[in-house]
Design an enzyme around this catalytic site. Sequence first.
Site, mmCIF file in Angstrom:
data_model
loop_
_atom_site.group_PDB
_atom_site.id
_atom_site.type_symbol
_atom_site.label_atom_id
_atom_site.label_comp_id
_atom_site.label_asym_id
_atom_site.label_seq_id
_atom_site.Cartn_x
_atom_site.Cartn_y
_atom_site.Cartn_z
ATOM 1 N N LYS A 81 -38.225 40.573 32.255
ATOM 2 C CA LYS A 81 -38.734 39.273 32.709
ATOM 3 C C LYS A 81 -40.194 39.413 33.184
ATOM 4 C CE LYS A 81 -34.935 38.611 35.400
ATOM 5 N NZ LYS A 81 -33.860 39.468 34.882
ATOM 6 N N THR A 82 -40.462 40.448 33.981
ATOM 7 C CA THR A 82 -41.837 40.666 34.460
ATOM 8 C C THR A 82 -42.753 41.002 33.290
ATOM 9 O OG1 THR A 82 -40.799 41.665 36.395
ATOM 10 C CG2 THR A 82 -43.182 41.894 36.221
ATOM 11 N N ASP A 126 -40.594 36.889 41.558
ATOM 12 C CA ASP A 126 -39.341 37.532 41.172
ATOM 13 C C ASP A 126 -38.251 37.161 42.186
ATOM 14 O OD1 ASP A 126 -37.754 39.040 39.575
ATOM 15 O OD2 ASP A 126 -38.506 40.980 40.240
ATOM 16 N N THR A 175 -31.959 36.790 38.716
ATOM 17 C CA THR A 175 -30.750 37.340 38.115
ATOM 18 C C THR A 175 -29.595 36.364 38.363
ATOM 19 O OG1 THR A 175 -30.468 38.545 40.184
ATOM 20 C CG2 THR A 175 -31.378 39.773 38.328
ATOM 21 N N ARG A 234 -35.115 48.839 30.528
ATOM 22 C CA ARG A 234 -35.537 49.642 31.682
ATOM 23 C C ARG A 234 -34.722 50.930 31.765
ATOM 24 N NH1 ARG A 234 -35.317 46.575 37.071
ATOM 25 N NH2 ARG A 234 -37.337 45.758 36.414
#
Length: 355
Positions: A81-82, A126, A175, A234
């Site tokens: 997302k980032t 975030d 999330t 990740r």
Amino acid sequence: MSIIADDENFIKQSVRKNPVIKAESIEFDKNFENSIRPKSFDTYIGQSALKETLKISIAAAKKRELPLDHLLFYGPPGLGKTTLAGVIAEQMGVEIKITSAPALERPRDIIGILMSLKGGEILFIDEIHRLNKVAEEILYPAMEDFTLDMTTGKSQTVKTMRLPLPKFTLIGATTKAGELSGPLRDRFGIIHRLEFYTEDELSQVITRTAGILNIEIDKEGAHAIARRSRGTPRIANRLVKRVSDFALVKYDGKITQEVANSALDALKIDNYGLDSTDRSLLKLIIEKYDGGPVGIETIAAAIGEDVRTIEDVCEPFLLQAGLLQRTPRGRKVSPETYRHMGYKVPQTAEQQNLF
Ligand code: ADE
């Protein structure tokens, strides 16, 4: 790209993987992650449907010479997302300021950031579902009319000031889309869910990362790591590094299928990519609660994890892999969980077809 506050979720995950992890190694992992982040849609692998719609939104915003609509990304942690927010900023040719909701505790935190924005810039928040009520209320007029409503003084002498803000784009990431308040959710023009990655996509991510880090890897080696990366880039990227250390010390440095599998076995990451926390959670439900249902608080206390980490980090993948189910009475496992964990499937589980 300026990082204003810590990505708390990221730290939580690092600590979960290794509870005695030191601050420097969190910093190191974060630098590592930043160094391999793709900067363009061409190098950003996966999420293809989302990429196509974003490209159109960006092209339209550029044609109109207006900032992009406010965007909300939701989905499990580690899916990019980032990274995607960074790619959008790059494509729009604007700066991005990155922060996270838990860092915006006092009204002045959010006001300070809003006032520091320049026209067209992107503000990335975030874990936006964790924004407090006051910060949310400051954001509403900022998002809607690009104004900042500030109050000064107390009770009878209270004055309201309305300050103009430059037009900006807010990108929120969460999330837990369900925990976002209705009014905040309604102020996002574009809402997208990020999906888990396929094995093929992850293996492309792994090959790209290995290339950047000068690590030799073959196709089978990349797939072997991808298979155990829980659909999450990740995790895949972290495993590339761990497996590469192993390849260097125990083999000739090259990651092949054999090297990857023996490294991942040594790291106690199983064929589904489950680690020891996931397995102790599933084992608990099987051994102590006959497959469930059992409440999340009970699970958390028994395995020594906090509820939020279980919900945000462990569960999304276990649910999607069909190894866990959420019911109103608690969590339960499936016949497949019994098989995967090496237990005989009890007749009742098979008959009830728990799922
Ligand atoms: N690293 C993390 N996410 C990635 C992605 N989607 N594509 C390429 N590299 C990545």
